[in-house]
Motif scaffolding. Structure first.
Motif, PDB file in Angstrom:
ATOM      1  N   LYS A 305       5.614  -4.187  -4.191  1.00 22.45           N
ATOM      2  CA  LYS A 305       6.890  -4.200  -3.162  1.00 22.45           C
ATOM      3  C   LYS A 305       6.761  -4.382  -1.795  1.00 22.45           C
ATOM      4  O   LYS A 305       7.491  -5.026  -1.143  1.00 22.45           O
ATOM      5  N   THR A 308       5.594  -8.141  -1.082  1.00 19.26           N
ATOM      6  CA  THR A 308       7.025  -8.837  -1.085  1.00 19.26           C
ATOM      7  C   THR A 308       7.541  -8.788   0.245  1.00 19.26           C
ATOM      8  O   THR A 308       8.349  -9.749   0.595  1.00 19.26           O
ATOM      9  N   CYS A 309       7.711  -7.490   0.899  1.00 18.38           N
ATOM     10  CA  CYS A 309       8.053  -7.369   2.355  1.00 18.38           C
ATOM     11  C   CYS A 309       7.334  -8.177   3.346  1.00 18.38           C
ATOM     12  O   CYS A 309       7.988  -8.582   4.035  1.00 18.38           O
ATOM     13  N   GLU A 312       7.062 -11.893   3.278  1.00 18.76           N
ATOM     14  CA  GLU A 312       8.583 -12.245   3.593  1.00 18.76           C
ATOM     15  C   GLU A 312       8.573 -12.158   5.242  1.00 18.76           C
ATOM     16  O   GLU A 312       9.175 -13.238   5.635  1.00 18.76           O
ATOM     17  N   TYR A 313       8.298 -10.965   5.800  1.00 18.56           N
ATOM     18  CA  TYR A 313       8.174 -10.813   7.184  1.00 18.56           C
ATOM     19  C   TYR A 313       7.684 -12.108   7.819  1.00 18.56           C
ATOM     20  O   TYR A 313       7.976 -12.732   9.024  1.00 18.56           O
ATOM     21  N   TYR A 458      14.578  -7.127  -8.490  1.00 22.68           N
ATOM     22  CA  TYR A 458      14.208  -6.224  -7.271  1.00 22.68           C
ATOM     23  C   TYR A 458      13.294  -5.093  -7.868  1.00 22.68           C
ATOM     24  O   TYR A 458      12.566  -4.810  -7.218  1.00 22.68           O
ATOM     25  N   SER A 474      11.272 -12.336  -3.061  1.00 27.17           N
ATOM     26  CA  SER A 474      11.741 -11.623  -1.795  1.00 27.17           C
ATOM     27  C   SER A 474      12.426 -10.478  -1.867  1.00 27.17           C
ATOM     28  O   SER A 474      13.571 -10.432  -2.601  1.00 27.17           O
ATOM     29  N   LEU A 475      11.824  -9.268  -1.475  1.00 22.32           N
ATOM     30  CA  LEU A 475      12.543  -7.896  -1.734  1.00 22.32           C
ATOM     31  C   LEU A 475      13.946  -8.091  -1.243  1.00 22.32           C
ATOM     32  O   LEU A 475      14.827  -7.487  -1.700  1.00 22.32           O
ATOM     33  N   SER A 476      14.070  -8.346   0.240  1.00 19.15           N
ATOM     34  CA  SER A 476      15.404  -8.300   0.705  1.00 19.15           C
ATOM     35  C   SER A 476      16.420  -9.233  -0.017  1.00 19.15           C
ATOM     36  O   SER A 476      17.536  -8.701  -0.045  1.00 19.15           O
TER      37      SER A 476
END
Ligand code: NAD
Length: 505
Positions: A305, A308-309, A312-313, A458, A474-476
């Motif tokens: 988790k 993937t955050c 992505e950032y 998710y 991508s988590l978001s």
């Protein structure tokens, strides 16, 4: 919450919402893109009647199975317990549906949020009836003690409820899990006939449903990680071939695939919480025919988790990850099982693919295939002393402006089953909700979602998608997809975050 809108209709049984989906069609013209915005009308129909739900866990006596069952009972009976930090109340922290909120709009200039679970009618987790199988015959009270996850005082208070719960005998194919699991396998359906095994599991499901007077049952695999089966189109490729292979007790039919088949044949959805390739094409065809869902693979709880955050950032900020080196050490039975190379390989595969699409989306940072091939290394070590408090240590090395380097070293203590149990609950509750939703495009008939329930991505480390649909890690984006779907079904407006009503009234 009540939605007052001309685009939604509600009667005693159904909530129907009308949604104009805005997308952009891109055409390529030489080296130019031509963007053509378009609007497609969708209708979503949600059955608002909440069923009596039964859940059957494969691996019920394991760390996740006991923690989930005990945790739900603690909430149901409001059981409090003491530790050196004081008296604790039960909660559902870590559950997207029970403990996270969704913005539904603004009141004057104030944003208004409600719990996720209140946007559409959902099963109350405390009303779920639990059952399941384990190759270990231990009752759930003793198994919870063996797991060493839950505080001792709570274990004692849960004992009267849990000691009555004993897993059904299960299918055990030693070749698929680590040899070190053999000493707990004292609760096994006898024989080597895979068709007989399938029939026993089918009967277990039918009996559970009937004895508990349930409207529906969902099966979830939270047993040991198996090795990958050697997939062969002639063995696993279609429903017919798969059933024939079970009939002939083919050696490459895993226990988890038998459970998946049994679920489909009994009209139950099936969720795979481990990384192995349980959901082979034949299973998908069986699920399609039965009108049920399959979802997988591997719960996305702590380290992935976060990964993937963070990736992505970085990629979203125009920074180029060049290496991700992940170490884990854990001391629970999952770790013991993963210490065998064949089972580790399954886990390595699902942990490794989790950032691929995020990197692939940015052709400025990764113009060639070769550059996408970053150093992504996964190490897992079994260290009994660590117990269920898995440690994840990751180093992220990224390239920044003018050839500089930015490095993150992340130390993450992932309380494995305390993170996994609420997530498993979400998977079950959302899967059940999606069984009650149908959609129609333009003026077509209402139909259910695709058989492979990628809406749940998710919650999955290596999300399985319907063929032809690219996977989103991508988590978001995964969370926004879920949040937006329930909002659309409820007739609410999707938030584009422009906040124009706050800025300009
Ligand atoms: P665990 O080893 O404590 O529990 C697994 C249980 O499955 C054991 O009780 C074992 O006896 C039983 N079992 C093994 N083979 C079986 C079979 N054929 N039929 C029925 N029971 C069987 O493991 P856990 O920590 O509860 O994790 C369960 C699974 O979830 C593992 O595959 C793990 O990799 C996966 N997972 C866990 C997390 C997490 O954060 N806890 C995250 C992602 C995935």
């Amino acid at each position: 919450m009540k939605v007052q809108s001309t685009t939604t209709q509600q009667d005693d049984h159904f909530l129907i919402s009308n949604y104009d989906y805005k997308s952009t069609n891109i055409e390529k013209n030489g080296d130019k893109y031509i963007a053509k915005p378009q609007i497609t009308n969708f209708k979503f129909k949600t059955d608002t009647r909440i069923p009596k739900l039964g859940v059957m866990l494969v691996g019920w006596g394991g760390n996740n199975g006991t923690t989930l069952t005990g945790g739900v009972l603690a909430n149901k009976f409001n059981i409090t317990w003491n530790s050196k930090r004081g008296t604790h109340q039960p909660n559902f922290y870590g559950s997207l549906t029970q403990s996270s909120v969704i913005k539904i709009g603004t009141c004057n200039t104030e944003e208004v949020f409600v719990p996720f679970k209140d946007v559409l009618p959902m099963v109350n987790p405390c009303d779920i009836v639990f059952g399941g199988w384990d190759i270990s015959s231990m009752n759930l009270a003793d198994a919870m003690n063996r797991a060493q996850v839950v505080e001792y005082d709570l274990q004692q208070k849960l004992r009267p409820y849990l000691e009555k719960l004993v897993p059904l005998p299960s299918i055990y194919y030693p070749d698929f899990i680590a040899a070190n699991q053999n000493d707990r396998a004292d609760n096994v359906i006898p024989g080597n006939n895979k068709l007989e095994h399938l029939n026993v599991i089918r009967k277990n499901i039918a009996d559970f449903k009937q004895q508990n007077n349930l409207d529906k049952v969902i099966l979830l695999w939270t047993a040991n990680t198996e090795r990958f089966c050697v997939e062969d189109p002639n063995v696993h490729g279609t429903a017919e071939k798969l059933l024939k292979s079970i009939e002939s007790s083919h050696p490459e039919i895993s226990a988890s695939t038998i459970f998946a088949c049994a679920a489909c044949l009994e009209g139950c959805s099936f969720i795979n919480g481990s990384p192995q390739n349980t959901i082979v094409p034949g299973v998908i065809e069986l699920a399609e025919k039965a009108g049920v869902f399959v979802a997988g693979d591997d719960f996305k709880t702590g380290q992935t988790k976060f990964k993937t955050c963070l990736v992505e950032y970085l990629v979203g900020a125009g920074i180029k990850p060049k290496a991700i080196i992940s170490y884990n050490h854990l001391g629970n039975n999952d770790g013991k099982n993963l210490s065998q190379e064949s089972c580790f390989k399954s886990k390595e595969r699902s942990k490794k693919t989790c950032v691929d699409d995020i990197l692939e989306s940015n052709k400025v940072l990764y113009p060639t295939e070769e550059e996408l091939n970053i150093d992504h290394t996964i190490v897992i070590k079994y260290c009994p002393e660590t117990g269920d408090s898995k440690k994840a240590m990751d180093e992220y090395i990224a390239e920044i402006f003018l050839g500089g380097r930015q490095t993150f070293a992340v130390y993450n203590v992932c309380e494995d089953s305390l993170l996994a149990a609420p997530l498993i609950m979400d998977l079950l509750l959302l899967c059940e909700l999606f069984e009650r939703i149908q959609f129609s495009k333009d003026t077509s008939e209402f139909q259910r979602f695709d058989t492979v329930l990628s809406w749940l991505s998710y919650l999955m480390k290596a999300p399985k998608s319907e063929s032809g649909i690219t996977t989103i890690n991508s988590l978001s984006r995964q969370r926004a997809m879920l949040e937006n779907l329930v909002k659309v079904c409820a007739g609410l407006t999707i938030d584009d975050n422009l906040r124009l009503e706050v800025r300009y009234g």
